[in-house]
Design an enzyme around this catalytic site. Structure first.
Site, PDB file in Angstrom:
ATOM      1  CB  SER A 149      -0.918   0.030   1.220  1.00  0.00           C
ATOM      2  OG  SER A 149      -1.652   1.243   1.216  1.00  0.00           O
ATOM      3  CE  LYS A 203      -2.830  -2.516  -0.620  1.00  0.00           C
ATOM      4  NZ  LYS A 203      -3.605  -2.425  -1.798  1.00  0.00           N
ATOM      5  CG  HIS A 206      -4.859  -0.963   3.880  1.00  0.00           C
ATOM      6  ND1 HIS A 206      -5.037  -0.383   2.632  1.00  0.00           N
ATOM      7  CD2 HIS A 206      -4.089  -0.102   4.573  1.00  0.00           C
ATOM      8  CE1 HIS A 206      -4.402   0.772   2.595  1.00  0.00           C
ATOM      9  NE2 HIS A 206      -3.814   0.963   3.757  1.00  0.00           N
ATOM     10  CG  ASN A 207      -7.016  -1.495  -0.649  1.00  0.00           C
ATOM     11  OD1 ASN A 207      -6.043  -1.334   0.072  1.00  0.00           O
ATOM     12  ND2 ASN A 207      -6.908  -1.560  -1.952  1.00  0.00           N
ATOM     13  CD  GLU A 210      -7.260   3.394   0.315  1.00  0.00           C
ATOM     14  OE1 GLU A 210      -6.302   2.675   0.665  1.00  0.00           O
ATOM     15  OE2 GLU A 210      -7.481   3.664  -0.880  1.00  0.00           O
TER      16      GLU A 210
HETATM   17  P1  NDP Z   1      -0.489  -2.030 -14.238  1.00  0.00           P
HETATM   18  O1  NDP Z   1      -1.471  -2.686 -13.330  1.00  0.00           O
HETATM   19  O2  NDP Z   1      -0.949  -0.933 -15.094  1.00  0.00           O
HETATM   20  O3  NDP Z   1       0.181  -3.162 -15.150  1.00  0.00           O
HETATM   21  C1  NDP Z   1       1.140  -2.851 -16.118  1.00  0.00           C
HETATM   22  C2  NDP Z   1       2.289  -3.824 -16.061  1.00  0.00           C
HETATM   23  O4  NDP Z   1       1.811  -5.174 -16.262  1.00  0.00           O
HETATM   24  C3  NDP Z   1       3.293  -3.569 -17.167  1.00  0.00           C
HETATM   25  O5  NDP Z   1       4.574  -3.866 -16.679  1.00  0.00           O
HETATM   26  C4  NDP Z   1       2.847  -4.559 -18.232  1.00  0.00           C
HETATM   27  O6  NDP Z   1       3.853  -4.895 -19.145  1.00  0.00           O
HETATM   28  C5  NDP Z   1       2.515  -5.738 -17.381  1.00  0.00           C
HETATM   29  N1  NDP Z   1       1.673  -6.703 -18.044  1.00  0.00           N
HETATM   30  C6  NDP Z   1       0.385  -6.543 -18.412  1.00  0.00           C
HETATM   31  N2  NDP Z   1      -0.061  -7.674 -19.001  1.00  0.00           N
HETATM   32  C7  NDP Z   1       0.980  -8.548 -19.014  1.00  0.00           C
HETATM   33  C8  NDP Z   1       1.141  -9.875 -19.469  1.00  0.00           C
HETATM   34  N3  NDP Z   1       0.123 -10.545 -20.012  1.00  0.00           N
HETATM   35  N4  NDP Z   1       2.345 -10.460 -19.295  1.00  0.00           N
HETATM   36  C9  NDP Z   1       3.361  -9.786 -18.716  1.00  0.00           C
HETATM   37  N5  NDP Z   1       3.287  -8.534 -18.268  1.00  0.00           N
HETATM   38  C10 NDP Z   1       2.097  -7.930 -18.409  1.00  0.00           C
HETATM   39  O7  NDP Z   1       0.797  -1.525 -13.405  1.00  0.00           O
HETATM   40  P2  NDP Z   1       0.907  -0.828 -11.971  1.00  0.00           P
HETATM   41  O8  NDP Z   1       2.353  -0.555 -11.817  1.00  0.00           O
HETATM   42  O9  NDP Z   1      -0.059   0.263 -11.779  1.00  0.00           O
HETATM   43  O10 NDP Z   1       0.469  -1.979 -10.937  1.00  0.00           O
HETATM   44  C11 NDP Z   1       1.161  -3.218 -10.871  1.00  0.00           C
HETATM   45  C12 NDP Z   1       0.466  -4.111  -9.868  1.00  0.00           C
HETATM   46  O11 NDP Z   1       0.496  -3.469  -8.595  1.00  0.00           O
HETATM   47  C13 NDP Z   1      -1.002  -4.387 -10.174  1.00  0.00           C
HETATM   48  O12 NDP Z   1      -1.325  -5.692  -9.749  1.00  0.00           O
HETATM   49  C14 NDP Z   1      -1.726  -3.374  -9.312  1.00  0.00           C
HETATM   50  O13 NDP Z   1      -3.037  -3.785  -9.002  1.00  0.00           O
HETATM   51  C15 NDP Z   1      -0.823  -3.355  -8.095  1.00  0.00           C
HETATM   52  N6  NDP Z   1      -0.884  -2.152  -7.272  1.00  0.00           N
HETATM   53  C16 NDP Z   1      -0.993  -0.934  -7.838  1.00  0.00           C
HETATM   54  C17 NDP Z   1      -1.039   0.206  -7.058  1.00  0.00           C
HETATM   55  C18 NDP Z   1      -1.125   1.553  -7.673  1.00  0.00           C
HETATM   56  O14 NDP Z   1      -1.260   2.530  -6.912  1.00  0.00           O
HETATM   57  N7  NDP Z   1      -1.017   1.673  -8.997  1.00  0.00           N
HETATM   58  C19 NDP Z   1      -0.981   0.122  -5.575  1.00  0.00           C
HETATM   59  C20 NDP Z   1      -0.767  -1.198  -5.098  1.00  0.00           C
HETATM   60  C21 NDP Z   1      -0.747  -2.281  -5.920  1.00  0.00           C
HETATM   61  P3  NDP Z   1       3.989  -4.073 -20.527  1.00  0.00           P
HETATM   62  O15 NDP Z   1       4.726  -2.823 -20.170  1.00  0.00           O
HETATM   63  O16 NDP Z   1       4.798  -4.973 -21.365  1.00  0.00           O
HETATM   64  O17 NDP Z   1       2.627  -3.830 -21.057  1.00  0.00           O
END
Ligand code: NDP
Length: 507
Positions: A149, A203, A206-207, A210
């Site tokens: 988080s 987690k 937690h959400n 939130e």
């Molecule tokens: P996203 O959820 O937007 O995901 C994008 C990433 O996933 C990129 O690296 C992308 O690769 C990769 N990806 C998507 N599809 C595939 C696939 N089929 N195979 C391999 N790689 C893939 O990114 P975030 O950074 O926002 O979040 C990452 C994780 O963290 C998620 O599970 C999210 O729910 C979690 N999270 C996010 C928070 C936030 O505030 N954003 C907070 C806490 C957790 P490519 O670049 O090649 O497309």
């Protein structure tokens, strides 16, 4: 900032063939906002970090823009990535939740060896984590579902982290996570929550909390803006003041900032140009669905999720406007109070107290859900430790959490935080204000679903007799669902259709 790669990747046999110049002690897969920030955070703390992204462009961007912040080993293929990790290998997955996470776990597991650790730090549903852990454990590897988080900034500067998985994997992961997590009062905001899906479960709750916290702040805002007629700047001052006392928290702090912000295009308060439909990504809904299946009433979180749902019912809300549903006019409903400085200050204090009491209820309910989840899934969760790791890095970080950890660390057994002497006294002190606010809001036509449902929960809890007795009577009448008696053990049914309505004891 641009630099050449720290270690040029050489072709390496993943099963222990040729050795690279330097191996990474940890790796990150998925270098979007969260993964790139986490990889940088790890590098800042002296780790050598293997990095891989499906499309290499993100890896390049990370290395070009931040490569000089620490030691990274970039890879173009997953095979190279796995080969660049020292054994036992530890890889943190930070990719899109759902199928992409499953695909990545399986692809990594195919390349890894028994004893290696796969960490999913994405937002996974805890039942998926339980399933994944079981499947990966069967292959001799460790799987850790880790709640993270704090968003992108937290991932970079120190998130609150909630890892599940085995004790053995915690021995390897713990020392690393303790250095990259947020620190609160000198303690790292990470602890081993419990086995398999425990981390993602906590987690999720937690959400949910939130959601309730944000809705409560929004209800306070609405009462004071529409009802009392305060300007956004006056409101920002109120929230900034509140942030110095019991309500001291990240969410109250950013509320003051959001309120003070003016739209660059129009010069209007930012809040007046934002579409009033609250989005959600699903963790609040999971919290409520899970609570329903566990039979734990999380009314504050539930109403917060439903309030977001109602806000997003654009067509229904538009139709309601055209139909002109009758009711009191909220705008200026408290103008008489606003006109008197003393009454105005007293009303603002009432709202603060109502927010505080409702917040205590929302946390009490959330912690009850964790307790019930722990019973259902055989996790040993230290609730005091959970409160402590939420004090920094995460969205609900607040001073108030010290009181919750004190309550759970005291060793006293209680079924609800509301029975802890500190919180019991706090709610008792706040309740006159709380009741006034809920009553006034109802009269003014200002919706306060979490204020009012939290108060109803509190009153339900303290009621000696509940009207559930009548429901039992109705259920027995139409469905022979049976009932218990207050004066005799056993299960009873009344023959409602028969003259004399004889009662029969069934067991
Ligand atoms: P996203 O959820 O937007 O995901 C994008 C990433 O996933 C990129 O690296 C992308 O690769 C990769 N990806 C998507 N599809 C595939 C696939 N089929 N195979 C391999 N790689 C893939 O990114 P975030 O950074 O926002 O979040 C990452 C994780 O963290 C998620 O599970 C999210 O729910 C979690 N999270 C996010 C928070 C936030 O505030 N954003 C907070 C806490 C957790 P490519 O670049 O090649 O497309």
């Amino acid at each position: 900032m641009s630099r050449t790669l720290v270690v040029e990747q050489s072709a390496i046999d993943t099963k222990g063939g040729a050795v690279a110049e330097e191996l990474a002690n940890i790796g990150v897969v998925g270098l979007a906002a969260m993964g790139a920030s986490l990889a940088r955070n790890l590098a800042h703390h002296g780790n050598t970090v293997a990095v891989y992204n499906r499309h290499y462009s993100r890896t390049e961007t990370l290395i070009n823009e931040h490569g000089d912040e620490g030691k990274f080993i970039p890879s173009k293929t997953l095979e190279e990535f796995v080969a660049s990790l020292a054994k036992p290998r530890t890889a943190i997955i930070m990719v899109k939740a759902g199928d992409p996470t499953d695909q990545m776990i399986n692809a990594l597991a195919d390349l890894m060896e028994p004893g290696d650790i796969i960490v999913d730090a994405g937002n996974a549903y805890f039942k998926d984590t339980i399933r994944r852990e079981k499947a990966i454990r069967a292959r001799g590897l460790h799987f850790v579902g880790c709640g993270v988080s704090g968003g992108e900034e937290g991932a970079l500067k120190g998130p609150s982290m909630m890892p599940g998985g085995t004790e053995e994997s915690w021995k390897t992961l713990g020392p690393i996570l303790k250095t990259i997590s947020a620190q609160a009062e000198g303690e790292p905001c990470v602890t081993h929550i419990g086995s398999d899906g425990a981390g993602h479960f906590v987690k999720m709750v937690h959400n949910g909390i939130e959601y309730a916290d944000m809705q409560l702040i929004s209800e306070s805002y609405d009462l004071m803006r529409r009802g009392l007629g305060l300007s956004v700047d006056e409101l920002a001052d109120v929230f900034a003041e509140w942030n110095k006392g019991d309500l001291d928290s990240y969410l109250i702090e950013i509320t003051a900032e959001v309120l003070r912000h003016k739209d660059a295009k129009t010069g209007k308060p930012f809040l007046d140009i934002v579409v009033d439909r609250a989005g959600m990504k699903g963790t609040g809904t999971w919290t409520v669905q899970t609570a329903l299946s566990l039979g734990t009433p999380v009314t504050g979180i539930g109403e917060a999720v439903f309030a977001r749902g109602l806000s997003s019912e654009a067509d229904l809300r538009a139709e309601a406007q055209t139909k002109g549903l009758a009711g009191p006019e909220p705008e200026g409903a408290f103008s008489a109070i606003a006109a008197d400085p003393e009454e105005r200050a007293a009303f603002i204090e009432d709202v603060r107290q109502a927010l505080y009491a409702s917040k205590i209820v929302a946390y009490a309910q959330g912690f009850n859900e964790i307790e019930e989840g722990a019973k259902e899934y055989n996790w040993k969760i230290d609730l005091g430790a959970v409160a402590r790791i939420w004090r920094g890095g995460c969205i609900i970080r607040a001073k108030f959490l010290n009181r919750i950890s004190d309550a759970y660390d005291s060793g006293e057994q209680f079924g609800s935080l509301l029975f802890d002497p500190f919180f019991k006294a706090a709610v008792e002190g706040a309740q006159a204000s709380w009741r006034r606010v809920v009553a006034r809001a109802a009269e003014a036509g200002i919706p306060v679903p979490v204020f009012s449902s939290s108060l109803a929960y509190y009153d339900g809890l303290r009621s000696k007799r509940l009207p559930a007795a009548l429901i039992q009577g109705q259920r027995d009448f139409f469905g022979a669902h049976t009932y218990g008696r207050v004066d005799e053990p056993g299960v009873f049914h009344t023959l409602w259709a028969e003259p004399g309505r004889k009662e029969i004891k069934q067991a």
